[in-house]
Enzyme design. Structure first.
Site, PDB file in Angstrom:
ATOM      1  N   GLY A  98       0.813  -1.045  -0.013  1.00 49.14           N
ATOM      2  CA  GLY A  98      -0.020   0.061   0.270  1.00 49.14           C
ATOM      3  C   GLY A  98       0.775   1.234  -0.079  1.00 49.14           C
ATOM      4  O   GLY A  98       1.586   1.627  -0.949  1.00 49.14           O
ATOM      5  N   SER A 172       7.069  -4.574  -1.484  1.00 44.89           N
ATOM      6  CA  SER A 172       6.674  -3.181  -1.917  1.00 44.89           C
ATOM      7  C   SER A 172       6.505  -2.236  -0.650  1.00 44.89           C
ATOM      8  O   SER A 172       7.657  -2.057   0.157  1.00 44.89           O
ATOM      9  CB  SER A 172       5.354  -3.063  -2.507  1.00 44.89           C
ATOM     10  OG  SER A 172       5.023  -1.959  -3.246  1.00 44.89           O
ATOM     11  N   TRP A 173       5.343  -1.835  -0.235  1.00 44.63           N
ATOM     12  CA  TRP A 173       5.607  -1.089   1.019  1.00 44.63           C
ATOM     13  C   TRP A 173       5.707  -1.828   2.158  1.00 44.63           C
ATOM     14  O   TRP A 173       6.302  -1.561   3.205  1.00 44.63           O
ATOM     15  CB  TRP A 173       4.154  -0.269   0.988  1.00 44.63           C
ATOM     16  CG  TRP A 173       3.862   0.235   2.548  1.00 44.63           C
ATOM     17  CD1 TRP A 173       2.860  -0.344   3.460  1.00 44.63           C
ATOM     18  CD2 TRP A 173       4.395   0.964   3.637  1.00 44.63           C
ATOM     19  NE1 TRP A 173       2.927   0.029   4.558  1.00 44.63           N
ATOM     20  CE2 TRP A 173       3.855   1.011   4.708  1.00 44.63           C
ATOM     21  CE3 TRP A 173       5.428   1.872   3.498  1.00 44.63           C
ATOM     22  CZ2 TRP A 173       4.069   1.701   5.814  1.00 44.63           C
ATOM     23  CZ3 TRP A 173       5.836   2.766   4.401  1.00 44.63           C
ATOM     24  CH2 TRP A 173       5.310   2.483   5.493  1.00 44.63           C
ATOM     25  N   ASP A 335      10.500  -4.550 -12.692  1.00 54.16           N
ATOM     26  CA  ASP A 335       9.727  -3.898 -11.856  1.00 54.16           C
ATOM     27  C   ASP A 335       9.686  -2.235 -12.028  1.00 54.16           C
ATOM     28  O   ASP A 335      10.679  -1.841 -11.813  1.00 54.16           O
ATOM     29  CB  ASP A 335      10.051  -4.217 -10.296  1.00 54.16           C
ATOM     30  CG  ASP A 335       9.137  -3.586  -9.262  1.00 54.16           C
ATOM     31  OD1 ASP A 335       8.520  -2.737  -9.676  1.00 54.16           O
ATOM     32  OD2 ASP A 335       9.196  -3.956  -8.260  1.00 54.16           O
ATOM     33  N   HIS A 368       6.215  -6.047 -10.846  1.00 54.71           N
ATOM     34  CA  HIS A 368       6.173  -5.698  -9.399  1.00 54.71           C
ATOM     35  C   HIS A 368       5.344  -6.696  -8.544  1.00 54.71           C
ATOM     36  O   HIS A 368       5.581  -6.790  -7.362  1.00 54.71           O
ATOM     37  CB  HIS A 368       5.805  -4.081  -9.409  1.00 54.71           C
ATOM     38  CG  HIS A 368       5.533  -3.699  -7.931  1.00 54.71           C
ATOM     39  ND1 HIS A 368       6.527  -3.205  -6.905  1.00 54.71           N
ATOM     40  CD2 HIS A 368       4.459  -3.129  -7.062  1.00 54.71           C
ATOM     41  CE1 HIS A 368       6.429  -2.932  -5.883  1.00 54.71           C
ATOM     42  NE2 HIS A 368       5.060  -3.088  -5.812  1.00 54.71           N
TER      43      HIS A 368
END
Length: 376
Positions: A98, A172-173, A335, A368
């Site tokens: 997120g 990711s986050w 990515d 990604h």
């Protein structure tokens, strides 16, 4: 591998392993706004219609044996959606992407249920946690920052009476949060698994949202991202120098149609660059419910505008604190959301600090999302 419903797949594309419920989609469905979403590249390789089979399948579906809500302060109650797997196994926690995504039952399936005690939870403002940004945006943003999210993980560990995490997995986050947590509580875990590393360097944020770094690979997507602001601006010369600020203003507009349009443009941009092979039908279906996606767009823009609520270079500066851990890093070569250079910089920094058990795998052909073949 089980074929997931389209709602779950769309959520995975956008937020890693987050989920937006089918009930919410049905209740809040509206026509998709594709005015500022670029057309995907051609599928000449037929990977959308006939995708490559995963070289490694996820573990089987399992049911949870414990779930609950944990009051973490600031008006937030954290939903640890479930604890599953082996009750006496190695404790493992999954940190979703997120910010503002959430988890799904799919998140459990990254872990061997015979070996691990699996914990998945929704971070502040997302998923089943309360208040959810889709219901109370203002309340969901109170105390919603990286230091508080880091502290929440520790509160959850202590609440579940877990002495030490065996594995912390984040993509990711989630990789950002995993690193921040590990550096704050380096003695409360044994290993990190990171996918799609994002270090919140100024160059990473600027590349993705400010200076057109993605234009090199995805020129149409970047132009569409900018074009929405230009077409809705009274002062384009000013706003083009602060695109995140311009999106923030619109996402907080009192006009619902403006919020919907901004969310569609912002989320559509990310969807357009998140996978190696993009299915336009997924994008259209996802953007059919911009009112549900507004909270995710708002949180991401908020964190990007505030450097992830960390000081510049913090995660690389503090790698010495985690040099004793086992660290496994995987990153897609293709990515275009989180650049491979971030994973490389982290890897080299850990090596320099004497980390004896760090491994980096750059996966050819992978983008990604954690639904990309090769990243599983």
């Amino acid at each position: 591998m089980r074929v997931f419903d389209r709602t779950l797949i769309i959520a995975v594309l956008l937020f890693g392993s987050s989920i937006l419920t089918a009930e919410s989609f049905t209740a809040m469905a509206s026509s998709a706004s594709l005015n500022y979403v670029s057309k995907p590249a051609s599928d000449a390789a037929s990977q959308v219609g006939s995708p490559v089979k995963y070289p490694v399948e996820l573990y089987p579906e399992i049911d949870a044996y414990e779930e609950g809500m944990l009051d973490v302060g600031d008006g937030h109650k954290l939903a640890y959606d479930d604890v599953s797997g082996n009750p006496t196994g190695i404790p493992a926690v999954f940190l979703h992407g997120g910010p503002g995504g959430g988890v799904s039952p799919r998140s459990r399936r990254f872990f061997d249920p015979k070996k691990y005690k699996i914990v998945i939870f929704d971070q502040r403002g997302s998923g089943k946690s309360s208040p959810n940004a889709s219901d109370d945006l203002e309340g969901s943003l109170v105390g919603n920052n990286t230091p508080e999210l880091v502290a929440d993980i520790d509160k959850l560990r202590r609440h579940l009476k877990i002495d030490k995490w065996g594995v912390v997995l984040g993509g990711s986050w989630g990789s950002t949060l995993a690193l921040a947590y590990a550096q704050a509580y380096p003695n409360d875990m044994k290993a990190l698994i990171l996918r799609g590393v994002f270090l919140f360097g100024n160059d990473e944020v600027d590349y993705l949202f400010t200076n057109g770094g993605t234009y090199g690979q995805s020129p149409a997507a970047w132009e569409s991202y900018c074009k929405y602001i230009e077409d809705s601006s009274d002062d384009w010369e000013r706003e083009k120098k602060n695109l995140l600020g311009a999106y923030w203003e619109r996402l907080n507009s009192g006009d619902l149609s403006v919020r919907n349009a901004a969310a569609s443009a912002f989320v559509g941009y990310e969807l357009s660059i998140s996978k190696t092979y993009i299915d336009s039908a997924f994008i259209e279906e996802c953007l059919a419910t911009p009112s549900l996606l507004i909270p995710f767009a708002v949180m991401e823009v908020q964190y990007m505008r505030n450097n992830g609520f960390m000081h510049r270079g913090q995660l690389l500066e503090n790698v010495d604190k985690i040099s004793h851990l086992k660290v496994a890093i995987c990153h897609g070569r293709a990515d275009y959301v989180c650049q491979p250079q971030a994973a490389w910089r982290l890897y080299k920094a850990l090596q320099k600090e004497g980390c004896k058990d760090v491994n980096l795998e750059i996966v050819a052909g992978a983008g990604h999302s954690d639904s990309e073949p090769g990243l599983v």
